[in-house]
Design a protein around this motif. Structure first.
Motif, PDB file in Angstrom:
ATOM      1  N   GLU A  76      30.389  24.123  42.914  1.00 29.72           N
ATOM      2  CA  GLU A  76      29.646  24.792  41.844  1.00 29.72           C
ATOM      3  C   GLU A  76      30.389  24.675  40.519  1.00 29.72           C
ATOM      4  O   GLU A  76      29.782  24.432  39.465  1.00 29.72           O
ATOM      5  N   ASP A  77      31.706  24.840  40.568  1.00 26.52           N
ATOM      6  CA  ASP A  77      32.510  24.698  39.348  1.00 26.52           C
ATOM      7  C   ASP A  77      32.421  23.276  38.804  1.00 26.52           C
ATOM      8  O   ASP A  77      32.362  23.063  37.591  1.00 26.52           O
ATOM      9  N   CYS A  78      32.431  22.300  39.686  1.00 22.70           N
ATOM     10  CA  CYS A  78      32.355  20.902  39.271  1.00 22.70           C
ATOM     11  C   CYS A  78      31.031  20.623  38.562  1.00 22.70           C
ATOM     12  O   CYS A  78      31.008  19.980  37.503  1.00 22.70           O
ATOM     13  N   ILE A  79      29.940  21.102  39.119  1.00 18.91           N
ATOM     14  CA  ILE A  79      28.625  20.929  38.507  1.00 18.91           C
ATOM     15  C   ILE A  79      28.604  21.551  37.112  1.00 18.91           C
ATOM     16  O   ILE A  79      28.087  20.978  36.143  1.00 18.91           O
ATOM     17  N   ARG A  88      24.747  32.762  35.127  1.00 21.37           N
ATOM     18  CA  ARG A  88      25.560  33.780  35.784  1.00 21.37           C
ATOM     19  C   ARG A  88      26.854  34.034  35.008  1.00 21.37           C
ATOM     20  O   ARG A  88      27.207  35.177  34.702  1.00 21.37           O
ATOM     21  N   HIS A  89      27.549  32.957  34.694  1.00 21.65           N
ATOM     22  CA  HIS A  89      28.850  33.084  34.025  1.00 21.65           C
ATOM     23  C   HIS A  89      28.704  33.791  32.680  1.00 21.65           C
ATOM     24  O   HIS A  89      29.453  34.729  32.374  1.00 21.65           O
ATOM     25  N   ARG A  90      27.745  33.373  31.902  1.00 19.30           N
ATOM     26  CA  ARG A  90      27.638  33.891  30.539  1.00 19.30           C
ATOM     27  C   ARG A  90      27.052  35.293  30.484  1.00 19.30           C
ATOM     28  O   ARG A  90      27.412  36.087  29.603  1.00 19.30           O
ATOM     29  N   GLU A  92      37.640  36.373  34.471  1.00 22.58           N
ATOM     30  CA  GLU A  92      36.919  37.377  35.261  1.00 22.58           C
ATOM     31  C   GLU A  92      35.542  36.838  35.658  1.00 22.58           C
ATOM     32  O   GLU A  92      35.108  36.961  36.807  1.00 22.58           O
ATOM     33  N   ALA A  93      34.853  36.234  34.682  1.00 24.21           N
ATOM     34  CA  ALA A  93      33.520  35.702  34.962  1.00 24.21           C
ATOM     35  C   ALA A  93      33.572  34.545  35.952  1.00 24.21           C
ATOM     36  O   ALA A  93      32.653  34.366  36.756  1.00 24.21           O
ATOM     37  N   GLU A  94      34.641  33.734  35.892  1.00 18.39           N
ATOM     38  CA  GLU A  94      34.786  32.626  36.838  1.00 18.39           C
ATOM     39  C   GLU A  94      34.765  33.131  38.273  1.00 18.39           C
ATOM     40  O   GLU A  94      34.220  32.466  39.167  1.00 18.39           O
ATOM     41  N   ASN A  95      35.353  34.298  38.512  1.00 14.76           N
ATOM     42  CA  ASN A  95      35.385  34.859  39.859  1.00 14.76           C
ATOM     43  C   ASN A  95      34.058  35.528  40.225  1.00 14.76           C
ATOM     44  O   ASN A  95      33.528  35.335  41.324  1.00 14.76           O
ATOM     45  N   LEU A  96      33.504  36.302  39.298  1.00 10.34           N
ATOM     46  CA  LEU A  96      32.326  37.104  39.613  1.00 10.34           C
ATOM     47  C   LEU A  96      31.049  36.290  39.712  1.00 10.34           C
ATOM     48  O   LEU A  96      30.130  36.655  40.454  1.00 10.34           O
TER      49      LEU A  96
END
Length: 223
Positions: free
Chosen positions: A6-9, A76-78, A98-102
């Motif tokens: 998901e992070d890669c995308i 989601r992140h933003r 914090e957002a990267e985790n949540l």
């Protein structure tokens, strides 16, 4: 799908959201902090799932399905970043990690409740557009401050959030979203500019390096 995938995308999409960066294996390695073999395997799996296109030694690009997933993750992140700042008192320099985790664990129901509480915002604390639930994105016609010439002016539309220390520097000098900035003098050989920050006649001048100016995106002021 794994968190890493998901992070890669998301990284692939973000690389071309404001710039036209060719997403190579080396680029992904630097952004994701993993080794070359892991990147190769991840890209292969994403390709097999129909989320990216990739030719040997060529750049990686998102398919339509990959783009939809990237927009979902960025929403989601933003939204999480915006909620942390607006409702929980976080500084804009504190929310990225914090957002990267949540973003990977928050439910769709909770996310929509957060959006409703915030009044369905269209941008996050750094000016990046928050994709709508249907994937619609409204991005302002903004350019890097470092590309402006002496005499040009504009309003800050986006501030790159890669470096928290730089965000704190901008805060100290009252450089925030929607702030007016005028380029008074450019020193290309010195790699710096003299700026006027604000709309007041007595607004102070600020020296800013081209590296810092490249982190600011502005909508040009119409003459």
């Amino acid at each position: 799908m794994s968190v890493a995938a998901e992070d890669c995308i998301k990284v692939i999409y973000a690389a071309q959201e404001w710039d036209d960066v060719a997403v190579t294996a080396s680029y992904l390695k630097a952004r994701l902090g993993v080794g070359a073999p892991a990147i190769s395997e991840m890209v292969r799996r994403l390709h097999d799932q129909g989320l990216v296109t990739h030719e040997r030694y060529g750049p990686v690009a998102l398919t339509e399905s990959g783009t939809r997933l990237a927009l979902r993750m960025l929403r989601r992140h933003r939204l999480v970043e915006t909620y942390l700042v607006a409702q929980l008192g976080y500084g804009w320099d504190e929310v990225h990690d914090e957002a990267e985790n949540l973003e990977h664990v928050v439910s769709d129901r909770l996310l929509e409740r957060m959006s409703e509480r915030l009044g369905h915002p269209v941008r996050d604390p750094h000016g990046d557009p928050i994709p709508a639930a249907d994937g619609t994105v409204h991005r302002p016609e903004a350019v890097r401050l470092s590309t402006l010439s002496a005499g040009d002016a504009g309003y800050v539309a986006r501030i790159c959030d890669d470096e928290p220390e730089l965000l704190r520097y901008f805060t100290a000098h009252e450089i925030t979203l929607d702030q007016r900035i005028e380029v008074l003098r450019r020193r290309p050989y010195a790699g710096s500019s003299t700026l006027r920050v604000g709309t007041e006649p007595r607004s102070g001048e600020l020296e800013l390096t081209d590296v810092a100016a490249a982190a600011l995106w502005v909508v040009r002021e119409r003459s």
